[in-house]
Scaffold this active site. Structure first.
Site, mmCIF file in Angstrom:
data_model
loop_
_atom_site.group_PDB
_atom_site.id
_atom_site.type_symbol
_atom_site.label_atom_id
_atom_site.label_comp_id
_atom_site.label_asym_id
_atom_site.label_seq_id
_atom_site.Cartn_x
_atom_site.Cartn_y
_atom_site.Cartn_z
ATOM 1 C CG PHE A 195 10.234 3.228 1.692
ATOM 2 C CD1 PHE A 195 9.348 3.720 2.667
ATOM 3 C CD2 PHE A 195 11.223 2.835 1.742
ATOM 4 C CE1 PHE A 195 10.077 3.542 4.079
ATOM 5 C CE2 PHE A 195 11.964 2.781 3.030
ATOM 6 C CZ PHE A 195 11.140 2.909 4.166
ATOM 7 C CG ASN A 216 7.979 -5.967 -6.901
ATOM 8 O OD1 ASN A 216 8.383 -6.189 -5.877
ATOM 9 N ND2 ASN A 216 6.734 -5.117 -7.085
ATOM 10 N N PRO A 265 -4.689 1.167 -8.053
ATOM 11 C CG PRO A 265 -5.909 0.461 -6.291
ATOM 12 C CD PRO A 265 -5.469 -0.004 -7.483
HETATM 13 O O1 C5P Z 1 4.606 5.773 -7.247
HETATM 14 P P1 C5P Z 1 5.892 4.797 -6.869
HETATM 15 O O2 C5P Z 1 5.671 3.210 -6.863
HETATM 16 O O3 C5P Z 1 7.199 5.395 -7.276
HETATM 17 O O4 C5P Z 1 5.950 5.241 -5.302
HETATM 18 C C1 C5P Z 1 6.263 4.476 -4.313
HETATM 19 C C2 C5P Z 1 5.786 4.795 -2.986
HETATM 20 O O5 C5P Z 1 4.173 4.711 -3.270
HETATM 21 C C3 C5P Z 1 5.835 3.795 -2.036
HETATM 22 O O6 C5P Z 1 5.831 4.304 -0.786
HETATM 23 C C4 C5P Z 1 4.899 2.680 -2.160
HETATM 24 O O7 C5P Z 1 4.512 1.874 -1.032
HETATM 25 C C5 C5P Z 1 3.701 3.773 -2.595
HETATM 26 N N1 C5P Z 1 2.756 3.144 -3.589
HETATM 27 C C6 C5P Z 1 1.516 2.822 -3.050
HETATM 28 N N2 C5P Z 1 0.367 2.314 -4.231
HETATM 29 C C7 C5P Z 1 0.722 2.447 -5.407
HETATM 30 C C8 C5P Z 1 2.167 2.546 -5.852
HETATM 31 C C9 C5P Z 1 3.148 2.956 -4.764
HETATM 32 O O8 C5P Z 1 1.284 2.788 -2.032
HETATM 33 N N3 C5P Z 1 -0.027 1.910 -6.120
#
Ligand code: C5P
Length: 421
Positions: free
Chosen positions: A346, A229, A326
């Site tokens: 975040f 991304n 995960p």
């Molecule tokens: O679930 P989402 O991606 O929207 O959530 C964003 C937050 O969760 C961010 O703080 C991101 O660093 C963390 N995150 C994570 N592991 C993932 C997905 C998101 O630590 N697999």
């Protein structure tokens, strides 16, 4: 009231702040070949907004001329305790009373020895001794041959100067002007500038350990392709830097980005979400604060090919089955209380930022979520944020990412339970 997400989009590119604006620095040069770096250092400090008054020892003038230093600092250089230019004839008092800090770069072995015994037989030594010790810090950038640095006499003198309140910037290890390699090399001009900027930051996280994830992840499809991304990692790197400047011990787990490691930060590079998870989970219980800024890929190809998928002979485009990665933040937030750091997540959204951020905070089980509008900020140097916690929302208005990171660090410090380490 919380801002409408559209309002957050209105941020414009912003230059980083002049980090040393309003600071008056006495830059002392003692005799050493590293004096050549003091010219560049003067430029860096002036560019960062500081006013610089150069004071040179007689031996420093053997290595670089006062003419050069005057031109770069835009102020006449002082070297002589009997200099009659000061109306009261007390240059050592005047110079040290005006200064926010005295930075001696290079600090030679001889100059450190003279400091250790409180000598005042030249202007630089005199003003170091005469400075108001409580409000004018003495910062030293040692520069000398590795044998001179390692000598017990130098080490004894350095320990004495530090015990008397002096602060060391470096030295670094590496190639030396004499052709030898080892400890004693003066830090580079930009490194010294950053040390000075960090020195002036409030130590809001002193004694804390902070773990930060940053950047995108890259999920391999085959050895040459993958899913990733647009995250640049800039926000996470700025938070790591700001936390280190605030006195924390910082570990940064970084996805694939080409950003320099902030000073005093331990960096672990990873590529995929699984690697980030594997790096973070054992480290999390060793840290008091976990800040998940990484844009972790939600899915990865269920099977990464070991050989490049070839276009030739394929009737249709290959279907790529995905499997879920995960959730690192949720896994850390679910650790048993004794092992769990205080967690910050975040939320980068394209729309309905507040609704998503509130829901995410509850879903992930974290005390604080920092929201921003993802596509509007990816790769940029500025951002605007909204903080969502159990009590409501608070906006941090548009600013460059380092300014925001410092504001976030202050917010973390204010909210942290006193038990967090
Ligand atoms: O679930 P989402 O991606 O929207 O959530 C964003 C937050 O969760 C961010 O703080 C991101 O660093 C963390 N995150 C994570 N592991 C993932 C997905 C998101 O630590 N697999």
């Amino acid at each position: 009231m919380a801002p409408a997400p559209e309002a957050l989009l209105e941020s414009r590119p912003m230059s980083p702040p002049l980090e040393l604006q309003g600071k008056h620095i006495v830059l002392g040069l003692s005799g050493g070949i590293a004096c050549y770096k003091a010219a560049e250092l003067t430029r860096e400090l002036v560019k960062a907004g500081a006013s610089v008054q150069v004071v040179m020892t007689e031996s420093a003038a053997q290595f670089i001329t006062p003419v050069t230093m005057q031109a770069l600092s835009n102020r006449p250089v002082f070297s002589d305790p009997w200099d009659a230019r000061a109306p009261n004839n007390m240059a050592h008092i005047n110079l040290s009373r005006e200064a926010d800090a005295v930075l001696v770069a290079p600090a030679s072995a001889d100059f450190i020895a003279r400091l250790a015994s409180g000598r005042a037989d030249d202007l630089l030594g005199l003003l170091c001794l005469a400075r108001p010790i409580e409000r004018c810090p003495l910062l030293l950038a040692p520069a000398m041959n590795r044998e001179m640095w390692a000598h017990p006499a130098t080490q004894r003198n350095v320990a004495q100067v530090v015990a008397d309140g002096g602060v060391l910037f470096g030295p670094a290890a590496g190639d030396q002007a004499c052709g030898e390699v080892g400890d004693g090399r003066m830090l580079e001009a930009a490194e010294l500038r950053d040390e000075l900027i960090a020195f002036f930051q409030p130590k809001l996280l002193a004694g804390r350990r902070v773990l930060v994830t940053a950047g995108p992840t890259f999920e391999a499809i085959d050895p040459v392709r993958g899913i990733s991304n647009h995250s640049s990692g800039k926000m996470g790197f700025a938070i790591a830097r700001a936390a280190a400047e605030a006195g924390a011990e910082v570990t940064l787990v970084a996805g694939p980005v080409q950003l320099p490691t902030p000073r005093q930060v331990r960096r672990i590079d990873v590529v995929s979400a699984q690697q980030m998870f594997d790096a973070v989970m054992p480290l999390a219980p060793l840290h008091g604060i976990f800040v998940a800024t990484a844009a972790v890929a939600d899915w990865r190809p269920a099977q990464a090919g070991t050989r490049k998928i070839k276009k030739d002979g394929q009737a249709a485009a290959p279907a790529i089955a995905l499997t879920e990665n995960p959730d690192i933040l949720a896994a850390v937030a679910a650790l048993p209380a004794a092992q769990r750091p205080w967690c910050v997540g975040f939320a980068a959204e394209t729309h309905d930022l507040l609704t998503h951020a509130r829901a995410k905070r509850v879903r992930k089980g974290v005390p604080l979520i920092v929201g921003n509008l993802g596509p509007a900020t990816f790769g940029r140097d500025d951002n605007s944020l909204v903080l969502v916690d159990a009590d409501g929302e608070r906006e941090l208005p548009a600013a460059d990412k380092l300014t925001l990171a410092r504001a976030l660090v202050a917010e973390f410090a204010r909210r942290l339970p006193s038990s967090a380490t």
